[in-house]
Design a protein around this motif. Sequence first.
Motif, PDB file in Angstrom:
ATOM      1  N   LEU A   1       0.829  -1.204   0.000  1.00 20.96           N
ATOM      2  CA  LEU A   1       0.000   0.000   0.000  1.00 20.96           C
ATOM      3  C   LEU A   1       0.853   1.239   0.000  1.00 20.96           C
ATOM      4  CD1 LEU A   1      -2.399  -1.159   2.806  1.00 20.96           C
ATOM      5  CD2 LEU A   1      -2.899  -1.005   0.370  1.00 20.96           C
TER       6      LEU A   1
ATOM      7  N   LEU B   1     -14.132  -3.944   5.265  1.00 17.76           N
ATOM      8  CA  LEU B   1     -13.156  -3.023   4.684  1.00 17.76           C
ATOM      9  C   LEU B   1     -12.189  -3.693   3.736  1.00 17.76           C
ATOM     10  CD1 LEU B   1     -12.211  -0.584   7.570  1.00 17.76           C
ATOM     11  CD2 LEU B   1     -13.920  -0.348   5.781  1.00 17.76           C
ATOM     12  N   GLY B   2     -11.722  -2.928   2.787  1.00 24.35           N
ATOM     13  CA  GLY B   2     -10.713  -3.391   1.864  1.00 24.35           C
ATOM     14  C   GLY B   2      -9.357  -3.495   2.554  1.00 24.35           C
ATOM     15  N   VAL B   3      -8.406  -4.055   1.823  1.00 27.25           N
ATOM     16  CA  VAL B   3      -7.075  -4.267   2.377  1.00 27.25           C
ATOM     17  C   VAL B   3      -6.481  -2.949   2.868  1.00 27.25           C
ATOM     18  CG1 VAL B   3      -4.730  -4.959   1.805  1.00 27.25           C
ATOM     19  CG2 VAL B   3      -6.684  -6.212   0.847  1.00 27.25           C
ATOM     20  N   LYS B   4      -6.558  -1.968   2.030  1.00 25.84           N
ATOM     21  CA  LYS B   4      -5.954  -0.683   2.347  1.00 25.84           C
ATOM     22  C   LYS B   4      -6.657  -0.044   3.530  1.00 25.84           C
ATOM     23  CE  LYS B   4      -7.244   2.640  -0.141  1.00 25.84           C
ATOM     24  NZ  LYS B   4      -7.640   3.251  -1.419  1.00 25.84           N
ATOM     25  N   GLU B   5      -7.967  -0.046   3.477  1.00 26.57           N
ATOM     26  CA  GLU B   5      -8.736   0.595   4.533  1.00 26.57           C
ATOM     27  C   GLU B   5      -8.546  -0.137   5.865  1.00 26.57           C
ATOM     28  OE1 GLU B   5      -9.881  -0.277   1.569  1.00 26.57           O
ATOM     29  OE2 GLU B   5     -10.424   1.580   0.571  1.00 26.57           O
TER      30      GLU B   5
ATOM     31  N   PHE C   1      -3.459 -10.637  16.403  1.00 27.32           N
ATOM     32  CA  PHE C   1      -2.134 -10.918  16.955  1.00 27.32           C
ATOM     33  C   PHE C   1      -1.159  -9.783  16.682  1.00 27.32           C
ATOM     34  CE2 PHE C   1      -1.599 -15.042  19.049  1.00 27.32           C
ATOM     35  CZ  PHE C   1      -2.904 -15.506  18.954  1.00 27.32           C
ATOM     36  N   GLU C   2      -1.439  -9.036  15.652  1.00 30.86           N
ATOM     37  CA  GLU C   2      -0.537  -7.928  15.341  1.00 30.86           C
ATOM     38  C   GLU C   2      -0.678  -6.788  16.347  1.00 30.86           C
ATOM     39  OE1 GLU C   2      -1.017  -6.353  11.423  1.00 30.86           O
ATOM     40  OE2 GLU C   2       0.096  -4.529  11.900  1.00 30.86           O
TER      41      GLU C   2
ATOM     42  N   ASN D   1     -12.861  -0.473  -1.391  1.00 27.36           N
ATOM     43  CA  ASN D   1     -14.236  -0.158  -1.014  1.00 27.36           C
ATOM     44  C   ASN D   1     -14.778   0.883  -1.974  1.00 27.36           C
ATOM     45  OD1 ASN D   1     -13.158  -0.406   2.330  1.00 27.36           O
ATOM     46  ND2 ASN D   1     -14.668  -1.734   1.391  1.00 27.36           N
TER      47      ASN D   1
ATOM     48  N   ASP E   1      -8.125  10.680   6.516  1.00 30.29           N
ATOM     49  CA  ASP E   1      -7.140  10.033   7.375  1.00 30.29           C
ATOM     50  C   ASP E   1      -7.252   8.519   7.279  1.00 30.29           C
ATOM     51  OD1 ASP E   1      -6.424  12.513   8.177  1.00 30.29           O
ATOM     52  OD2 ASP E   1      -7.263  12.373  10.204  1.00 30.29           O
TER      53      ASP E   1
ATOM     54  N   HIS F   1     -12.283  -9.258   0.553  1.00 29.62           N
ATOM     55  CA  HIS F   1     -11.137  -8.404   0.880  1.00 29.62           C
ATOM     56  C   HIS F   1     -10.044  -9.210   1.574  1.00 29.62           C
ATOM     57  CE1 HIS F   1     -13.100  -4.716  -0.291  1.00 29.62           C
ATOM     58  NE2 HIS F   1     -14.133  -4.954   0.498  1.00 29.62           N
TER      59      HIS F   1
ATOM     60  N   PRO G   1      -4.631 -12.690  12.186  1.00 26.75           N
ATOM     61  CA  PRO G   1      -3.378 -11.946  12.000  1.00 26.75           C
ATOM     62  C   PRO G   1      -3.497 -10.521  12.527  1.00 26.75           C
ATOM     63  CG  PRO G   1      -3.916 -13.215  10.043  1.00 26.75           C
ATOM     64  CD  PRO G   1      -5.084 -13.334  10.950  1.00 26.75           C
ATOM     65  N   HIS G   2      -4.600  -9.867  12.271  1.00 27.96           N
ATOM     66  CA  HIS G   2      -4.777  -8.507  12.785  1.00 27.96           C
ATOM     67  C   HIS G   2      -4.760  -8.495  14.309  1.00 27.96           C
ATOM     68  CE1 HIS G   2      -6.897  -6.799   8.930  1.00 27.96           C
ATOM     69  NE2 HIS G   2      -5.605  -7.069   8.763  1.00 27.96           N
TER      70      HIS G   2
ATOM     71  N   GLU H   1     -15.823  -5.686  15.245  1.00 28.57           N
ATOM     72  CA  GLU H   1     -15.487  -6.071  13.875  1.00 28.57           C
ATOM     73  C   GLU H   1     -15.389  -4.867  12.936  1.00 28.57           C
ATOM     74  OE1 GLU H   1     -17.314  -9.568  12.484  1.00 28.57           O
ATOM     75  OE2 GLU H   1     -17.770 -10.298  14.494  1.00 28.57           O
TER      76      GLU H   1
ATOM     77  N   GLU I   1      -3.714   0.994  11.864  1.00 26.48           N
ATOM     78  CA  GLU I   1      -2.808   2.094  12.214  1.00 26.48           C
ATOM     79  C   GLU I   1      -3.501   3.054  13.168  1.00 26.48           C
ATOM     80  OE1 GLU I   1      -1.609   3.838   8.542  1.00 26.48           O
ATOM     81  OE2 GLU I   1      -0.558   2.020   7.884  1.00 26.48           O
TER      82      GLU I   1
ATOM     83  N   ARG J   1      -5.944  -1.712   6.821  1.00 26.86           N
ATOM     84  CA  ARG J   1      -4.620  -1.356   7.327  1.00 26.86           C
ATOM     85  C   ARG J   1      -4.681   0.006   8.025  1.00 26.86           C
ATOM     86  NH1 ARG J   1      -0.552  -3.033   9.131  1.00 26.86           N
ATOM     87  NH2 ARG J   1      -1.877  -4.853   9.101  1.00 26.86           N
ATOM     88  N   ARG J   2      -5.385   0.915   7.418  1.00 24.63           N
ATOM     89  CA  ARG J   2      -5.505   2.249   8.029  1.00 24.63           C
ATOM     90  C   ARG J   2      -6.171   2.167   9.392  1.00 24.63           C
ATOM     91  NH1 ARG J   2      -5.241   5.894   3.560  1.00 24.63           N
ATOM     92  NH2 ARG J   2      -3.281   5.205   2.643  1.00 24.63           N
TER      93      ARG J   2
END
Lengths: 357, 357, 319, 256, 256
Positions: A15, E180-184, E213-214, D39, E134, D207, E210-211, E175, E190, E186-187
């Motif tokens: 990304l 959400l998409g991959v990019k969203e 545990f991250e 999305n 953002d 996704h 994975p999320h 949840e 963050e 990730r945001r």
Amino acid sequence: MADTTARSDNYEGALNRSEAVAEFHDARHATLMGKVQHILHMNPSLVPLFVLVLAIVTFGLLLGSKFFSPFALTLILQQVQIVGIVAAAQSIVILTAGIDLSVGAIMVFSSVVMGQFTFRYGIPAPVSILAGLAVGTAIGALNGWLVAKVKLPPFIVTLGMWQIVLATNFLYSKNETIRAQDIEAQAPLLQLFGAKFNVGGAVFTVGVVFMLALIFVLAYVLRHTAWGRHVYAVGDDKEAAELSGVNTNKVLIQVYALSGLICAFAGWALIGRIGAVSPTSGQLANIESITAVVIGGISLFGGRGSILGSLFGALIVGVFTLGLRLLGADAQWTFLLIGILIIAAVAADQWIRKVSG
Amino acid sequence: MADTTARSDNYEGALNRSEAVAEFHDARHATLMGKVQHILHMNPSLVPLFVLVLAIVTFGLLLGSKFFSPFALTLILQQVQIVGIVAAAQSIVILTAGIDLSVGAIMVFSSVVMGQFTFRYGIPAPVSILAGLAVGTAIGALNGWLVAKVKLPPFIVTLGMWQIVLATNFLYSKNETIRAQDIEAQAPLLQLFGAKFNVGGAVFTVGVVFMLALIFVLAYVLRHTAWGRHVYAVGDDKEAAELSGVNTNKVLIQVYALSGLICAFAGWALIGRIGAVSPTSGQLANIESITAVVIGGISLFGGRGSILGSLFGALIVGVFTLGLRLLGADAQWTFLLIGILIIAAVAADQWIRKVSG
Amino acid sequence: AAHGGATVCLITKTDTNPFFVKMKEGAQAKAEELGMTLKSFAGKIDGDHETQVQAIETCIADGAKGILLTASDTSSIVPAVQQARDAGILVIALDTPLSPIDAADATFATDNYKAGLLIGQWAKGKMGDAATDAKIATLDLNVSQPTVDVLRNQGFLDGFGVELNNPDVIGDEEDPRLVGSDVTDGNQEGGRRAMENLLAKDPTINVVHTINEPAAAGAYEALKSVGRENDVLVVSVDGGCPGIADVEAGVIGATSQQYPLLMASLGVEAIAKWADEGVKPEPTEGKDFFDTGVALVTDEPVEGVESISVAEGKELCWG
Amino acid sequence: MEPILKGRNLVKHYGRVTALDHCDFDLMPGEILAVIGDNGAGKSTLIKAISGAVVPDEGDIWLDGQKVSFTSPIDGRKAGIETVYQTLAMSPALSIADNMFMGREIRAEGIMGKWFRKLDRKKMEDFARQKLSDLGLMTIQNINQAVETLSGGQRQGVAVARAAAFGSKVIILDEPTAALGVKESRRVLELILDVRSRGIPIILISHNMPHVFEVADRIHIHRLGRRLCVIDPKDYTMSDAVAFMTGAKVPEAVAA
Amino acid sequence: MEPILKGRNLVKHYGRVTALDHCDFDLMPGEILAVIGDNGAGKSTLIKAISGAVVPDEGDIWLDGQKVSFTSPIDGRKAGIETVYQTLAMSPALSIADNMFMGREIRAEGIMGKWFRKLDRKKMEDFARQKLSDLGLMTIQNINQAVETLSGGQRQGVAVARAAAFGSKVIILDEPTAALGVKESRRVLELILDVRSRGIPIILISHNMPHVFEVADRIHIHRLGRRLCVIDPKDYTMSDAVAFMTGAKVPEAVAA
Ligand SMILES: Nc1ncnc2c1ncn2[C@@H]1O[C@H](COP(=O)(O)OP(=O)(O)OP(=O)(O)O)[C@@H](O)[C@H]1O
Ligand SMILES: Nc1ncnc2c1ncn2[C@@H]1O[C@H](COP(=O)(O)OP(=O)(O)OP(=O)(O)O)[C@@H](O)[C@H]1O
Ligand SMILES: O[C@@H]1[C@H](O)[C@H](O)CO[C@H]1O
Ligand SMILES: [Mg+2]
Ligand SMILES: [Mg+2]
């Protein structure tokens, strides 16, 4: 378990943040008709206005100056003032996905209280008027409490309340009319809303001005204040509104109480309009106000529409009624044609929304 | 890219399939009251039945044999038969999240068609009756078409149709009543639903039997056939029903047409009940049928409730009206008390659902 | 006597119209005087026929001795009335005769057609020669055209000298003097609106027939708002005290007065007599009903039309 | 080989928003085609256009080489296309069994079914219970529960079970595992593979990149209302796919 | 250290279904606590009980050491708990900005705001646009769009942006990345880390291991309506967590 992070990152790392906002160009709405439709589509409350203007122009062409005169046009305003005020009350309730079948009963009973307090008990008119307004508000608040707190369907609550208030009205007033001449002599304040003034052949009454002011104030409140947004949110999805922090019960009680208050004002205006205090008035106010609201484009399922639409809705019915009478239709034919109009007006609305969709 | 599979599997591999269905034990509902509540909660249509039985017992205790006689109890059935039949029509429409304000008008107009065809044109009674039934069905289908295809709100469509049909009714009949004596002499078939038979002091009419049969058949159809399930699905969430393969437009048109047909039957039953064909009858059928439906627990938002509830709702109003009148309450007091009853019945319903939640 | 404690039913068209409220008061007073129990019933709106049928059934279930009935639908009600009579109940029609009139045991009524006729004749006489090019508006009850509505309207037009086509239908006349008719629901609000509508159609209207006095009062407000309250002739029916006061104040030119209290008390007395002696009341000489009378009330009498003064009307009024 | 389902030049506007912008689409017989994209890229609109739930403003669709123009989802279903919509399309007040059989109820045998059109409730309930168990949705305590009382994931499970049970030509799944737990998601993936092994092609919108790369035969990458490219998961990494769909990288075919 | 939010013995029945069965719960100051469990395990019910959206039948809750008993979500919000519900809780017909500021609208300055209670639309819209940017929700073309016209993922993004912008004491996310998409997604992750760095603790319900545990500091494993155990993601593998939550393995503390 440090690997978990790495694992999920290995593709998400692709990304980057430097993308632009998506932009699609839109080459439609080029024709004039397309533009009109587009404007109407973006401002749904203009649709009933459009129908209204169309109706006025049509009758104007058919009837000439008989219809298209300041006299006739302001007459329509006077004729719709009561329905218009009650429709304002009905609108805010319907916006919360409710319905108020007790509007007519509250209106009449409030006017009876104003009259009887003045004439039966000799209370000064201003105090009696305040009492009438308070009674209307209280009945509305009771409706609201039953809807919000006891969680009863608004249709049921206000249907029951309609019967209760109407019966109380007849029992309390003993069905006695207070005559216009007596009121004029002893408590002219009760007739305030009937006071007239002339602007170049056009006759306005205080009641008409009140109706217009009321609707514009409510339109402002609904659109530009937090409370107004909450009214919409409650009607749209009550549970969601509750979860996102709106005190939905409070809003509901306030809305029904305000509806009661507005109906009480309608009761006051009614005295001005008919001169007298008559317990048998207002029996059609329910159906007429709901008709105005729905022709005006407010959804009975709540949360959608503008209160200005209700004003236009009431005016559309008024224009048609007078116009048809002037064209020579008798009462039964007018009744029939208004039925067709109701369906046609909403069909036109639907059509405009669709083609411009 | 074979690693992708392995990667996502490494934790999902921990799954195995040998788990049992979750079971929570539930130690509540131990008391008798708790059990009653639980049963009512599981079968919401029993709630109005419960209110009905309670009302009958109460009035029976207060009034003794005057009320608690086969004669009085079957009288109630006769008195609610018209409302009961119309409420059946109203129920199926309300189940689709619609409303039919034209039921009363369709009923009267159908009865006028039956009468006028027979007496004005000399058509044989059976043919006239079929014509009346066909007219009712056609008006209903038109309602349905406007709702389903033109996508107009049912409230508006049927409000407009109410006016149109009622005015047509007055214009067509010239407000003329066809007298009972004439019907009896020349076309007794029109009075069929009024035919009485006696079962041990209890007087039943064909109309009463028809009402009961109609409601039980509809209850079966709604519960046990695919079409019935579709009616519920359309009322519950029209878009979802459409997406999951229901031809929602067809269902809607059928429902409104069926409602029209049932109302036409009500018109026939009306001739039996009042003996004559009277164009001014049935003006209150709208509000009374809706009242019965909502007291009976069907949601005005569609998709929830049982048609049996509507029968009980109509009977509850009938029992209260007769009971209060026999107790000596006058018309206005009865009207007021029925108003309170409407609210109380639904509040009781709500309460039962809540405590046993 | 046998009537002591007996139940009398009073069934009116509505119980919101002051006319019926007074009727009930008259019946109530008489019933108390005679030691009887009065139960009153009413339709929910004008023309509400089914509720009246239910009321009759309830009275049968209740074991009433007699029923006083102002029928909403004079012929449709007949089978229900027959049922009551079969159960041994004396049924008396009040105010409105049944059709056929002998469907009831007796009738104490106003002749509504005559009520209309009187105000029609008076208006014609009052206008004199001007009546030939009068501009007439009729403010009627509602679109369902119940019997009273038709009788008064047609009686008025007949009295005024308008050719009636079908005397059972309002609005089928062809006389050019008729500007039009509109419905009022018998109240002020409707009266005002209907008057406004007809004035917009033809501002030169100078004769107005109204179904009752509230409608007349509403019409007057409309006339006043265009400054025509003094040159339009308004006539009405009922003779309630507020209505007579309106005649006195010049709001209404003349009104046909009826006597609901009288009808009711006569009715209760007849039922008491029936309970005691089994005797039914007799009709007025030469008529098939007992006419409780209708009188034209005005302080401007017209030759050839019998009338009483406002002062007399006030004595007899019922509101 | 001819695609079983083919779309060309599909356009759909919502007011001012362009959801499909001259989009193409191909599904091959027997394959699992994943559709991925940001999305709001227009994925759901695309599959709605295919299933008949939305009528595109422009463009054509072919099923099995025949041009079709569905005007309602019923048309799509009749043609054998079964879809799990992102909104699930359930009637909240009706039971799980009612929902599963909506529009294709089973009638009882004998006279009751034939003449009185009575439903065979028991059969439908047993079938529904079976399908849910296959998906591992064991926490559903009562098969006659109204759908509105189910948890988010349970509800999604019911929708997926319905599509898998009835799809005959094409099955479309719009984010079928979004609300599902780890175990339930895994079952859905197994189900998808199982359906393909029965020869029925599947369109899967998701996704979840690991899931997509695990089961998909080809991946349709959707961007700004149109098909950007189609890739073979064996030739590209997840990173590539993500980079394409977000616009960080341009695939060769397009760049060329 | 005292938990900032503590629940003991929470019970909630829905008719015959037991959604919470004597459940305990602890959130420590400044931590990210993940809640995982099967579909229907009762996770959403648990956080609703905490936020005030559901009143538990039994049990007690403490916030910051004070016993609280919220009877409505407004109480929870007033106490500084901001929640993204699984159903998102948006008013579909209202605009994005209206939804973001529902219940805490900004009034205009000066007389208009003070006396006429006029809202400052521009300010609210700018703020909303900023928060969405953002989160990378760039495909939203019009900030005045009604929420019902957004895609599933866009809608979820708006809900998350709202909670993150206003939560002061605890933020609960049920949840948040499901649609959400991959990019969203990730945001959002963050954003979660960012919120924690501002010292605000977060409860995250997710099925994405994975999320979880991250980002999680601790993981609350929910099973059959109650807390089975709490684990530290550094001490256990995802496989362990999944095995616990599905009942394939029993954690030591419980087994003992
Ligand atoms: N009914 C509608 N009215 C107006 N705009 C809509 C409507 N449905 C979708 N849109 C718009 O169309 C665009 C595409 O939406 P779509 O639902 O197809 O996206 P998607 O790719 O499925 O996204 P997601 O992954 O979030 O589900 C979005 O910008 C959305 O706002
Ligand atoms: N309003 C309700 N009425 C009846 N039962 C309900 C209701 N809400 C939840 N339940 C039931 O309570 C149980 C727990 O539901 P909950 O939504 O808390 O699960 P969850 O753990 O959040 O599941 P998911 O991961 O699928 O969202 C489920 O069995 C569900 O069917
Ligand atoms: O005679 C009465 C009254 O005049 C009333 O105004 C209407 O109904 C009539 O029957
Ligand atoms: Mg989508
Ligand atoms: Mg959940």
